[in-house]
Every structure is written in structure tokens, then in C-alpha cells.
Design an enzyme around this catalytic site. Sequence first.
Site, PDB file in Angstrom:
ATOM      1  N   GLU A  98       3.426   6.541 -12.165  1.00 22.15           N
ATOM      2  CA  GLU A  98       3.254   6.026 -10.802  1.00 22.15           C
ATOM      3  C   GLU A  98       3.295   7.151  -9.773  1.00 22.15           C
ATOM      4  O   GLU A  98       2.854   6.990  -8.653  1.00 22.15           O
ATOM      5  CB  GLU A  98       4.367   5.028 -10.481  1.00 22.15           C
ATOM      6  CG  GLU A  98       4.433   3.879 -11.477  1.00 22.15           C
ATOM      7  CD  GLU A  98       5.403   2.808 -11.065  1.00 22.15           C
ATOM      8  OE1 GLU A  98       4.955   1.743 -10.640  1.00 22.15           O
ATOM      9  OE2 GLU A  98       6.629   3.053 -11.166  1.00 22.15           O
TER      10      GLU A  98
ATOM     11  N   HIS B 139       3.130 -15.120  -0.912  1.00 22.47           N
ATOM     12  CA  HIS B 139       2.992 -16.212  -1.885  1.00 22.47           C
ATOM     13  C   HIS B 139       1.594 -16.786  -1.881  1.00 22.47           C
ATOM     14  O   HIS B 139       1.083 -17.215  -2.915  1.00 22.47           O
ATOM     15  CB  HIS B 139       4.030 -17.301  -1.603  1.00 22.47           C
ATOM     16  CG  HIS B 139       5.321 -17.035  -2.295  1.00 22.47           C
ATOM     17  ND1 HIS B 139       6.539 -17.409  -1.797  1.00 22.47           N
ATOM     18  CD2 HIS B 139       5.578 -16.404  -3.456  1.00 22.47           C
ATOM     19  CE1 HIS B 139       7.483 -17.028  -2.634  1.00 22.47           C
ATOM     20  NE2 HIS B 139       6.926 -16.410  -3.630  1.00 22.47           N
TER      21      HIS B 139
ATOM     22  N   ARG C 174       1.878   1.092   0.517  1.00 22.09           N
ATOM     23  CA  ARG C 174       1.104  -0.042   0.004  1.00 22.09           C
ATOM     24  C   ARG C 174       1.397  -1.347   0.739  1.00 22.09           C
ATOM     25  O   ARG C 174       0.701  -2.337   0.571  1.00 22.09           O
ATOM     26  CB  ARG C 174       1.326  -0.215  -1.508  1.00 22.09           C
ATOM     27  CG  ARG C 174       2.723  -0.602  -1.895  1.00 22.09           C
ATOM     28  CD  ARG C 174       2.945  -0.479  -3.392  1.00 22.09           C
ATOM     29  NE  ARG C 174       2.900  -1.752  -4.085  1.00 22.09           N
ATOM     30  CZ  ARG C 174       3.356  -1.943  -5.320  1.00 22.09           C
ATOM     31  NH1 ARG C 174       3.846  -0.929  -6.025  1.00 22.09           N
ATOM     32  NH2 ARG C 174       3.296  -3.117  -5.885  1.00 22.09           N
TER      33      ARG C 174
ATOM     34  N   ASN D  95      -0.824   0.658  -8.766  1.00 20.27           N
ATOM     35  CA  ASN D  95      -0.474   0.279  -7.382  1.00 20.27           C
ATOM     36  C   ASN D  95       0.302   1.415  -6.727  1.00 20.27           C
ATOM     37  O   ASN D  95      -0.023   1.875  -5.634  1.00 20.27           O
ATOM     38  CB  ASN D  95       0.387  -0.991  -7.356  1.00 20.27           C
ATOM     39  CG  ASN D  95      -0.233  -2.127  -8.132  1.00 20.27           C
ATOM     40  OD1 ASN D  95      -1.443  -2.163  -8.329  1.00 20.27           O
ATOM     41  ND2 ASN D  95       0.583  -3.060  -8.602  1.00 20.27           N
TER      42      ASN D  95
ATOM     43  N   CYS E 149      -1.132  -1.070 -16.073  1.00 24.02           N
ATOM     44  CA  CYS E 149      -0.529  -2.364 -15.762  1.00 24.02           C
ATOM     45  C   CYS E 149      -0.551  -2.654 -14.261  1.00 24.02           C
ATOM     46  O   CYS E 149       0.040  -3.618 -13.810  1.00 24.02           O
ATOM     47  CB  CYS E 149       0.894  -2.453 -16.302  1.00 24.02           C
ATOM     48  SG  CYS E 149       1.985  -1.220 -15.584  1.00 24.02           S
TER      49      CYS E 149
END
Length: 528
Positions: free
Chosen positions: A392, A164, A426, A415, A463
Site C-alpha cells: 500500500e 452506505h 482518498r 486504494n 485486493c
Amino acid sequence: MPEPLEPPGDEPLEADVDSEHERVRTALAEVADDLGARAAAAGGDAQQVLEAAALMAQDPAILDDVRMRLDGGVNAEKATWDAYAAFREMLTAMGGYMAERATDLDDVAQRVVARLRGVAAPGVPVSEEPFILAARDLAPADTATLDLTKTLALVTQDGGPTSHTAILARSKSLPAVVGVTGLLERVADGQIAIVDAKAGTVVLDPDDASVTAAHAERESRLAAASAPITEGALADGTKVPLLANVGSSKDAAGALELGAEGVGLFRTEFLFLGASSAPTVEEQTAAYTELLQAFSGKKVVARVLDAGADKPLSFLNDAHEENPALGLRGIRALRASEQILRDQLTALANAQAATDAELYVMAPMIADREETAYFVALGRELGLERVGAMAEVPSIAVLADQVLEVADFVSIGTNDLTQYTLAADRQLGSVAGFQDPWHPAVLRLVQLIGDAGASAGKPVGVCGEAAADPALAVVLVGLGVTSLSMSASALADVRAELLTVTLDEAKARAQQALGARSAAEARALAAG
Ligand code: PEP
Ligand code: MG
């Protein structure tokens, strides 16, 4: 640097159990109220994070656990501390997104214990001078309410890119580098440092020339942030729509304010992360309609539920897997529970029919033409007009020409594409150095998809986080990418950078980067 509270000692409970239980109940309620008030004052992403923290303070299971510990003769502070620690362990064991919420729990526990002690909760020290904040980790309540006129940047020792702290820092456009090993042993109050959030580096005791360059860089960032909001375009007028990544309709107002021309990635699973059963068609129709209404007349690319690995959705895949990132995730999990996929596509089609946003729907983790054809056929059967695939998995890049025979569009999730190309989890700090989309192997895969899109005359978006890096955004466009989607806070920097190059210049930079021998060399070559 904020100092955490001393943990409670294990002196036995001397006071009456009922009255101590009541004292803890009051402290929990006060902390929940305080966090609720901070949530209301913060707004945006911060509001959601703080509302979640307030819920953690009100969780009846915590109070029950405290009671059990009090009954066992443990003092109130320690009982509270240990109850939260047990909760934390449970979240950590779940891994991924849930594990990163563990820090939020620590903060709630510290606040409650501070109340019980009658002292102030630990927080960010006040400074009259602008400063870089270095901390082990920062509580969401502190990150959300930071004084942005004084805080220049944030560096933490703990926390990953999806903690966060990192998310909130991004949403406030505050430069941040998280997860710096050994940070607290190396920095001291008052030390000079340069924080380069783009490169993910912290330079201690820099020379004068580097400080001057860093000031100039900061000025140009601030100028970009206050430049007029225009549609995304290159210097020669080539349009590059700039879109926002969102998790719910709550993100819409902020994204529109920062000039998002639509949504390039609606992460639908974010709405259902805590759910233990599949959401109904009605629930989903309502949530999707709300988001599409906010983007009336604009493009919205929704991704169907991406379950697995960093985004656990127990109703789609509850199996224990040794390597969940290589397991039943994304389209694979949906295909194994086709009714859930059918329900979601039906809800998306309902939302499309009820609004005039331009809806595109895509599936995550698609590997080849066969999976694409399956998803596109199902989407069409259930009334969707524009159906595509996320790129991906490296195989989809190699087969992009075949995939675009059936898909209406492709959106590259850099990502995951980076994690799978370099075979580096990741989420794992020890291999974080591999998670760099500037790697020429990743760029070459993007080129394959860009070329296939151009031949097929179909759009190719990006994205993943790569789109939010201004210099890389130029390279991506040079590789054939036709739109870019990112956290709304990155839009201004990317918009400003695109305006500095023509399409030919972007292509030349892309060629330079493709020939690089490493990610670092690609960065340097693209910079000219
Ligand atoms: C990606 O993988 O780049 C992506 C955009 O999806 P997520 O980060 O949600 O996995
Ligand atoms: Mg992904």
C-alpha cells in the site's frame, strides 16, 4: 428526486413535558421497529446497515438529550431534530468512516419527526417507467429497498465512496456515481442522462449515438451477470482466482453465491470499529472461526487490524494526528501495541487449527523488508503458516524483491497505494481526481511487484477497488498479478472480461497502459 422534510420551527413547547417525552419515545420505538422490519426483509449488507440505523433510533442518549431540550422549553419536533444534529456533529468531528455514518442519522431524524407530525417519511418517488434516481443523498433504508426493476442507476450530490449509499449500491450491482458537485442545480425531472459508474461520470442530454452505446454496454453487463459461474480464467485457460472482500461471516453466503473462490481480503477491523477496548482472544477466535468455516477448503486472506485514518480504532491509536493517513496506522500502530497484535495472530492461528480453510495472514501499511521480517517472524512464532504483506506504501513496491525474500505472498491494496503514490487523501473530494489506479505511476509500481513475485515464484494478489474494474483487472493480470479480490457484486463482470483475452493479450494491454501519459490515456490505450 426525493424531497427532504422541512426542518421544524422553534415555536416554544406548549404541551406537557412528560407527555411530549412519551410521544417522542413512542415515535423512536416505531421508527426502530420499521427499520428492523426493513432490515429483516432486505438481508445481506443492507440488513446490517438497517440494523445499525434501528439502533440509532433506540439510542437512550438521544431520548435523554430530547428530555433536556423539552425541559428547556423546546418543542418536541425541534428537540428531536436538534438532538440528532448534535449526535451528527460528534460523528462528523470523528472524521473518516464515522463521519460517513452521519447521513444515516439524518434519515433516522427525518423519520422520527415525520412520525411526530403524522406524515409519511420522505422516500423515493414511485415511477412506472424505469428511471435514474438523482438525489442529494439517499437514506440507507431507501437504498436498501429500491425497486431494482425500475431503478437503472443512482446519482447523488453528497456522499463519498465509502458512504452506505455507495456500499449498498455496489452490493446490489446498481450503477452509482456519488459526490457529484452541483448535481441538483443541473438536473431536472425527466431529463435524459448516461451514468457510467466505471468512469464515475454522468453525461446530461447525450446524443443518440452515445445513448445507443450505453444501451449496448448495459446489455453486455446484464449478460455477464447471468453467465454461468466458472472459476476465474483467461481465454487461454490461465487461472486467475477470483476472490471476495468481506468484513464478517455475514458476507460469506452472498460471496459464495456469486462464485467467490475464497476470500482475498478479510477486513478484520470492521468487526471492532465501535469497540473502545481491544477484543479478547476468545472473541476473536469465535469470529474468525465462523468466517473460516464458511469457506471450508478455500483460501482466506485475513488482514490484521488496520487502525487509523479512515478506520478509527481508539484502542490502537487514540492520538490526535494532523495527518492520520501518514501517522501511526496499520502495522505501525500494531507494533506499538504488540500484545494486541500477538492476541490477534493467536486467535487467527486458533481459527486455522479449528477449520480446514487455507488461511493466509497479512499486515497493512508495510513499508519495507524490515517490517515484513518482523511481521512474518511473529506470525510464524504464533503458529501461522502463510504470512505476507499488503503493498500500500510505494516504498514496498520499489523494494518488492527484498520484501518477497521473507514474505510468502504480497497483496496490493490499490486504494492506499494510489493515495500514497499521488499524495492525495482518498477521503477528500477536492483531490478525488487523483484517486485513479489507472495512473501510469501506480501501474508501474504494480509491475515492479508483479515482476518480483514472478522471480520469487510467489503469489501477488490485488485486493483494492482496482480489481473490480474489468478492463483494469486485465491490465493487472498482464502486469503479473496472480489473483483478484473485490466486492462480490463485481465478480461477474470481471469474470466475463478475463475470458475475452489470452495472457499474451493481457500483457500487451498492460504494456500499452504503462506507456500512457495520464490515467485517462492508460484507460484509452488499454481499450485498444
Ligand atoms: C486498499 O487500500 O486498497 C485496501 C484494500 O485496504 P482498505 O481499502 O481497507 O484500506
Ligand atoms: Mg488499505
